[in-house]
Write an enzyme that holds these catalytic residues in place. Structure first.
Site, PDB file in Angstrom:
ATOM      1  N   ALA A   2      37.361  42.899  47.377  1.00 27.30           N
ATOM      2  CA  ALA A   2      36.410  43.970  47.059  1.00 27.30           C
ATOM      3  C   ALA A   2      37.114  45.176  46.434  1.00 27.30           C
ATOM      4  O   ALA A   2      38.314  45.378  46.645  1.00 27.30           O
ATOM      5  CB  ALA A   2      35.677  44.392  48.340  1.00 27.30           C
ATOM      6  N   PRO A   3      36.364  45.995  45.688  1.00 25.52           N
ATOM      7  CA  PRO A   3      36.938  47.172  45.024  1.00 25.52           C
ATOM      8  C   PRO A   3      36.803  48.441  45.882  1.00 25.52           C
ATOM      9  O   PRO A   3      36.274  48.392  46.987  1.00 25.52           O
ATOM     10  CB  PRO A   3      36.066  47.294  43.775  1.00 25.52           C
ATOM     11  CG  PRO A   3      34.715  46.841  44.255  1.00 25.52           C
ATOM     12  CD  PRO A   3      34.947  45.792  45.319  1.00 25.52           C
ATOM     13  N   TRP A   4      37.238  49.578  45.335  1.00 28.49           N
ATOM     14  CA  TRP A   4      37.289  50.818  46.116  1.00 28.49           C
ATOM     15  C   TRP A   4      36.079  51.719  45.911  1.00 28.49           C
ATOM     16  O   TRP A   4      35.940  52.731  46.591  1.00 28.49           O
ATOM     17  CB  TRP A   4      38.553  51.627  45.765  1.00 28.49           C
ATOM     18  CG  TRP A   4      38.816  51.778  44.287  1.00 28.49           C
ATOM     19  CD1 TRP A   4      39.720  51.059  43.555  1.00 28.49           C
ATOM     20  CD2 TRP A   4      38.172  52.672  43.358  1.00 28.49           C
ATOM     21  NE1 TRP A   4      39.675  51.441  42.237  1.00 28.49           N
ATOM     22  CE2 TRP A   4      38.741  52.427  42.087  1.00 28.49           C
ATOM     23  CE3 TRP A   4      37.178  53.642  43.471  1.00 28.49           C
ATOM     24  CZ2 TRP A   4      38.336  53.116  40.936  1.00 28.49           C
ATOM     25  CZ3 TRP A   4      36.774  54.325  42.331  1.00 28.49           C
ATOM     26  CH2 TRP A   4      37.359  54.062  41.091  1.00 28.49           C
ATOM     27  N   LYS A  19      39.522  40.882  51.706  1.00 26.00           N
ATOM     28  CA  LYS A  19      40.568  41.861  51.394  1.00 26.00           C
ATOM     29  C   LYS A  19      39.898  43.033  50.677  1.00 26.00           C
ATOM     30  O   LYS A  19      39.526  42.926  49.514  1.00 26.00           O
ATOM     31  CB  LYS A  19      41.659  41.273  50.490  1.00 26.00           C
ATOM     32  CG  LYS A  19      42.863  42.211  50.419  1.00 26.00           C
ATOM     33  CD  LYS A  19      43.737  42.007  49.225  1.00 26.00           C
ATOM     34  CE  LYS A  19      43.288  42.744  47.993  1.00 26.00           C
ATOM     35  NZ  LYS A  19      43.244  44.221  48.101  1.00 26.00           N
ATOM     36  N   PRO A  20      39.722  44.163  51.380  1.00 31.01           N
ATOM     37  CA  PRO A  20      39.171  45.344  50.694  1.00 31.01           C
ATOM     38  C   PRO A  20      40.243  45.923  49.785  1.00 31.01           C
ATOM     39  O   PRO A  20      41.408  45.509  49.837  1.00 31.01           O
ATOM     40  CB  PRO A  20      38.862  46.299  51.843  1.00 31.01           C
ATOM     41  CG  PRO A  20      39.721  45.869  52.984  1.00 31.01           C
ATOM     42  CD  PRO A  20      40.066  44.413  52.784  1.00 31.01           C
ATOM     43  N   SER A  21      39.854  46.886  48.978  1.00 28.44           N
ATOM     44  CA  SER A  21      40.875  47.578  48.191  1.00 28.44           C
ATOM     45  C   SER A  21      41.861  48.241  49.135  1.00 28.44           C
ATOM     46  O   SER A  21      41.473  48.845  50.146  1.00 28.44           O
ATOM     47  CB  SER A  21      40.227  48.637  47.304  1.00 28.44           C
ATOM     48  OG  SER A  21      41.243  49.469  46.768  1.00 28.44           O
ATOM     49  N   SER A  59      37.183  44.493  38.603  1.00 29.48           N
ATOM     50  CA  SER A  59      37.194  44.609  37.145  1.00 29.48           C
ATOM     51  C   SER A  59      37.178  43.229  36.481  1.00 29.48           C
ATOM     52  O   SER A  59      37.602  42.228  37.066  1.00 29.48           O
ATOM     53  CB  SER A  59      38.452  45.363  36.704  1.00 29.48           C
ATOM     54  OG  SER A  59      39.596  44.626  37.089  1.00 29.48           O
ATOM     55  N   GLU A  99      31.704  39.183  40.476  1.00 26.85           N
ATOM     56  CA  GLU A  99      30.908  40.389  40.154  1.00 26.85           C
ATOM     57  C   GLU A  99      31.856  41.348  39.453  1.00 26.85           C
ATOM     58  O   GLU A  99      32.733  41.934  40.102  1.00 26.85           O
ATOM     59  CB  GLU A  99      30.395  41.050  41.438  1.00 26.85           C
ATOM     60  CG  GLU A  99      29.372  40.245  42.202  1.00 26.85           C
ATOM     61  CD  GLU A  99      27.975  40.372  41.630  1.00 26.85           C
ATOM     62  OE1 GLU A  99      27.793  41.120  40.643  1.00 26.85           O
ATOM     63  OE2 GLU A  99      27.080  39.712  42.154  1.00 26.85           O
ATOM     64  N   CYS A 130      29.605  50.485  38.794  1.00 24.32           N
ATOM     65  CA  CYS A 130      29.581  49.408  37.799  1.00 24.32           C
ATOM     66  C   CYS A 130      28.280  49.397  36.995  1.00 24.32           C
ATOM     67  O   CYS A 130      28.245  48.869  35.888  1.00 24.32           O
ATOM     68  CB  CYS A 130      29.812  48.069  38.479  1.00 24.32           C
ATOM     69  SG  CYS A 130      28.688  47.786  39.855  1.00 24.32           S
ATOM     70  N   GLU A 161      34.779  49.881  29.581  1.00 18.98           N
ATOM     71  CA  GLU A 161      34.386  50.534  30.829  1.00 18.98           C
ATOM     72  C   GLU A 161      35.365  51.678  31.127  1.00 18.98           C
ATOM     73  O   GLU A 161      36.571  51.454  31.215  1.00 18.98           O
ATOM     74  CB  GLU A 161      34.403  49.518  31.968  1.00 18.98           C
ATOM     75  CG  GLU A 161      33.835  50.076  33.252  1.00 18.98           C
ATOM     76  CD  GLU A 161      33.814  49.048  34.389  1.00 18.98           C
ATOM     77  OE1 GLU A 161      34.796  48.302  34.557  1.00 18.98           O
ATOM     78  OE2 GLU A 161      32.808  49.014  35.122  1.00 18.98           O
TER      79      GLU A 161
HETATM   80  P1  NAD Z   1      40.181  45.962  40.463  1.00 17.57           P
HETATM   81  O1  NAD Z   1      39.750  44.759  39.719  1.00 17.57           O
HETATM   82  O2  NAD Z   1      41.391  46.688  40.006  1.00 17.57           O
HETATM   83  O3  NAD Z   1      40.480  45.584  41.993  1.00 17.57           O
HETATM   84  C1  NAD Z   1      39.488  44.984  42.792  1.00 17.57           C
HETATM   85  C2  NAD Z   1      40.161  44.289  43.967  1.00 17.57           C
HETATM   86  O4  NAD Z   1      40.991  43.235  43.467  1.00 17.57           O
HETATM   87  C3  NAD Z   1      41.069  45.175  44.813  1.00 17.57           C
HETATM   88  O5  NAD Z   1      40.916  44.821  46.171  1.00 17.57           O
HETATM   89  C4  NAD Z   1      42.467  44.797  44.333  1.00 17.57           C
HETATM   90  O6  NAD Z   1      43.472  44.986  45.308  1.00 17.57           O
HETATM   91  C5  NAD Z   1      42.285  43.315  44.032  1.00 17.57           C
HETATM   92  N1  NAD Z   1      43.217  42.753  43.055  1.00 17.57           N
HETATM   93  C6  NAD Z   1      43.808  43.376  42.011  1.00 17.57           C
HETATM   94  N2  NAD Z   1      44.593  42.504  41.339  1.00 17.57           N
HETATM   95  C7  NAD Z   1      44.475  41.309  41.973  1.00 17.57           C
HETATM   96  C8  NAD Z   1      45.019  40.028  41.744  1.00 17.57           C
HETATM   97  N3  NAD Z   1      45.831  39.791  40.723  1.00 17.57           N
HETATM   98  N4  NAD Z   1      44.696  39.028  42.579  1.00 17.57           N
HETATM   99  C9  NAD Z   1      43.844  39.241  43.618  1.00 17.57           C
HETATM  100  N5  NAD Z   1      43.291  40.443  43.884  1.00 17.57           N
HETATM  101  C10 NAD Z   1      43.590  41.458  43.060  1.00 17.57           C
HETATM  102  O7  NAD Z   1      38.910  46.898  40.549  1.00 17.57           O
HETATM  103  P2  NAD Z   1      38.800  48.339  41.194  1.00 17.57           P
HETATM  104  O8  NAD Z   1      39.557  49.283  40.332  1.00 17.57           O
HETATM  105  O9  NAD Z   1      39.099  48.272  42.652  1.00 17.57           O
HETATM  106  O10 NAD Z   1      37.210  48.597  41.077  1.00 17.57           O
HETATM  107  C11 NAD Z   1      36.590  48.996  39.904  1.00 17.57           C
HETATM  108  C12 NAD Z   1      36.019  47.805  39.148  1.00 17.57           C
HETATM  109  O11 NAD Z   1      35.121  47.067  39.992  1.00 17.57           O
HETATM  110  C13 NAD Z   1      35.190  48.226  37.948  1.00 17.57           C
HETATM  111  O12 NAD Z   1      35.482  47.370  36.866  1.00 17.57           O
HETATM  112  C14 NAD Z   1      33.754  48.017  38.415  1.00 17.57           C
HETATM  113  O13 NAD Z   1      32.823  47.822  37.374  1.00 17.57           O
HETATM  114  C15 NAD Z   1      33.902  46.820  39.275  1.00 17.57           C
HETATM  115  N6  NAD Z   1      32.782  46.701  40.205  1.00 17.57           N
HETATM  116  C16 NAD Z   1      31.846  45.748  39.965  1.00 17.57           C
HETATM  117  C17 NAD Z   1      30.739  45.623  40.814  1.00 17.57           C
HETATM  118  C18 NAD Z   1      29.676  44.584  40.572  1.00 17.57           C
HETATM  119  O14 NAD Z   1      28.835  44.410  41.449  1.00 17.57           O
HETATM  120  N7  NAD Z   1      29.662  43.891  39.452  1.00 17.57           N
HETATM  121  C19 NAD Z   1      30.621  46.481  41.911  1.00 17.57           C
HETATM  122  C20 NAD Z   1      31.601  47.437  42.122  1.00 17.57           C
HETATM  123  C21 NAD Z   1      32.693  47.534  41.274  1.00 17.57           C
END
Ligand code: NAD
Length: 500
Positions: A153-155, A179-181, A233, A252, A286, A386
């Site tokens: 999940a993201p932050w 695994k949360p952020s 992302s 997502e 998002c 984005e």
């Molecule tokens: P991110 O993709 O950088 O990270 C998301 C999660 O993935 C974090 O927990 C991170 O630790 C983990 N991660 C990063 N690299 C990884 C890897 N190589 N292998 C496994 N896990 C990994 O995203 P972010 O910066 O935390 O959040 C922002 C993004 O999330 C934006 O692009 C936003 O649009 C998207 N988002 C989408 C939705 C949706 O419902 N579609 C909802 C919320 C956020």
């Protein structure tokens, strides 16, 4: 946990808090003040393995529990979350920097409602009707849990994203490791703690906290994880799709939502909708309105009214109930947002409001002013990529067809809105806009009963609603012979002749 300090370890495995075994120390800091909320040893591949093992051990009993038992436990979780709603809101605001009124009125009640929704729907897993689709057989459908789900999940909405990942999975009988952020793990841990108080069996909900490249990779590529569910992302989602090859996958991903205003729209409604839709959660959403396309007759008025309304938005301490907009998540995100705006400005864009970080007492933290941009080409990066910050780009269009084409012209397809008082235009827009959610005369609201998910580079599969069960169940067709004959007519296609 207290609302001022976090003293628990940051791994929740097999129903209890545990320390991570990593030597890397992770820090959870308040974006607004830089103050450390907690620091903890990051989860390693070994910790992920322990969590997956705990989920695997818990799976047979949880999958075998009746729907009423699962629904009862999830209902108790909703009650437990109600009891700690204020602590959840304060913790969410402190770790993510979001305004407390958003945490109190949207994140936390929305999350609890989603838990309550899955308590109710755990008893309504549907299959199509059983029947004789062949005259010689009765067919029926079984919906079965998949097994151990590994979720990332993201932050930006930490509690909501944890709920969206965990609840449909466990309501359908799966067990999960989330695994949360690593930036915002605290409310996910509080959720797992509440699950234990609700007597959800140990191992059904596990949380591992660590960086994506280590703990995240270990989780999505673990041999004993049956399904990977990721929110984040598009770039990371694509790398996860490769690492999780061969597993069931739900993605997502990012968004770049268009906001399409036809010339018959209620201008006041559109302006208020655009500012709220663009600035919610400091634009770190998002589905945020990022590209407003305004039909030419309304274009100049829309710009001036939007700039005026943006000027009324109060930046400040996220814990202050009077604050409208908090900081971005960290300094790197602030630099990223500023980079998009500075490059657009250098290429000739007009910045009609904002376009910089605030000074004074907010200069010490990663704040960025609400920003209104126009005069950029459709193919520029500020329109196509984005940004994830409080930046709204506004461009004009002439014909309805042109507006719809511009709205669809990015790689993303998560959400979109159309603003009109003409029912025919509204219907055409809902058909033509390529997005998983289309709002008419609004932008942002979501509801537990309805699905959330993307088209195109925004991913596939659905969170929320009973559609989420399609992600978290296997559909099994059971076909039972009802003739009782040993020699069946179709056998002649393999040996012998038609039985006489
Ligand atoms: P991110 O993709 O950088 O990270 C998301 C999660 O993935 C974090 O927990 C991170 O630790 C983990 N991660 C990063 N690299 C990884 C890897 N190589 N292998 C496994 N896990 C990994 O995203 P972010 O910066 O935390 O959040 C922002 C993004 O999330 C934006 O692009 C936003 O649009 C998207 N988002 C989408 C939705 C949706 O419902 N579609 C909802 C919320 C956020």
């Amino acid at each position: 946990m207290s609302t001022t300090s976090w003293t628990e370890p940051a791994q929740f495995i097999g129903g209890r808090y545990q320390d991570g075994s990593g030597t890397e120390q992770l820090v959870v800091a308040e974006p607004a003040s830089g103050a450390t909320l907690t620091s903890f040893p990051a989860a390693t591949a070994e910790d992920v393995d322990r969590a997956v093992h705990a989920a695997r051990l818990a799976f047979p009993q949880w999958a075998g529990a009746g729907p009423a038992e699962r629904a009862g436990a999830i209902g108790r979780l909703a009650t437990e979350l109600h009891h700690v709603a204020e602590e959840l809101a304060v913790t969410e605001t402190r770790q993510a920097g979001k305004p407390i009124k958003l945490s109190r009125e949207f994140d936390v009640p929305g999350s609890i409602d989603n838990v309550a929704f899955f308590a109710a729907t755990a008893r309504h897993l549907e299959g199509k009707a059983a029947g004789e689709y062949s005259p010689d057989h009765t067919s029926s459908i079984r919906r079965e849990p998949i097994g151990v789900v590994g979720s990332i999940a993201p932050w930006n909405y930490p509690l909501q994203m944890a709920v969206w990942k965990i609840l449909p999975a466990i309501a359908a009988g799966n067990t999960i490791v989330l695994k949360p952020s690593e930036l915002t793990p605290l409310t996910s841990l509080m959720l797992a703690e509440a699950a234990t108080r609700a007597d959800i069996p140990a191992g059904v909900v596990n949380i591992v906290t660590g960086p994506g490249l280590t703990a995240g990779q270990a989780l999505v590529s673990h041999d004993d994880v049956d399904m990977v569910s990721f929110t984040g992302s598009t770039q990371v989602g694509l790398s996860i799709a490769r690492a999780a090859a061969g597993k069931r996958l739900h993605l997502e991903l990012g968004g770049k939502a268009p906001f399409l205003v036809f010339d018959d729209a209620d201008l006041e409604a559109a302006v208020h909708g655009a500012v709220a839709g663009a600035l919610i959660n400091t634009g770190q959403d998002c589905t945020a309105a990022t590209r407003a396309y305004i039909q030419r007759p309304l274009f100049e008025q829309f710009l001036s009214h939007t700039a005026d309304l943006m000027a009324s938005v109060r930046l400040g301490d996220p814990l202050d109930p009077g604050t409208d907009q908090g900081p971005l998540i960290h300094a790197a995100q602030q630099q990223r947002v500023a980079g998009f705006v500075d490059r657009a400005r250098a290429a000739g864009a007009k910045i009609l409001h904002g376009g910089s970080a605030p000074g004074g007492h907010l200069a010490h933290a990663p704040y960025y002013r609400p920003t209104l941009v126009t005069g950029v080409p459709q193919d520029s990066e500020i329109v196509q990529s984005e940004i994830f910050g409080p930046v709204l780009v506004v461009l004009p269009f002439d014909t309805d067809e042109e507006g719809l084409a511009l709205a669809n012209d990015t790689p993303y397809g998560l959400a979109a809105s159309a603003w009109t008082t003409d029912v025919y235009r509204a219907q055409l827009a809902t058909r033509e806009l390529q997005a998983g959610c289309v709002w008419i005369n609004d932008h942002v609201p979501i509801i537990s009963e309805m699905p959330h998910g993307g088209y195109k580079a925004s991913g596939y599969g659905k969170d929320m609603s009973t559609y989420a069960f399609d992600e978290y169940t296997n559909v099994k067709h059971v076909m039972s012979d009802i003739t009782g004959t040993a020699r069946k007519d179709w056998h002649r296609t393999v040996f012998g002749d038609r039985p006489s």
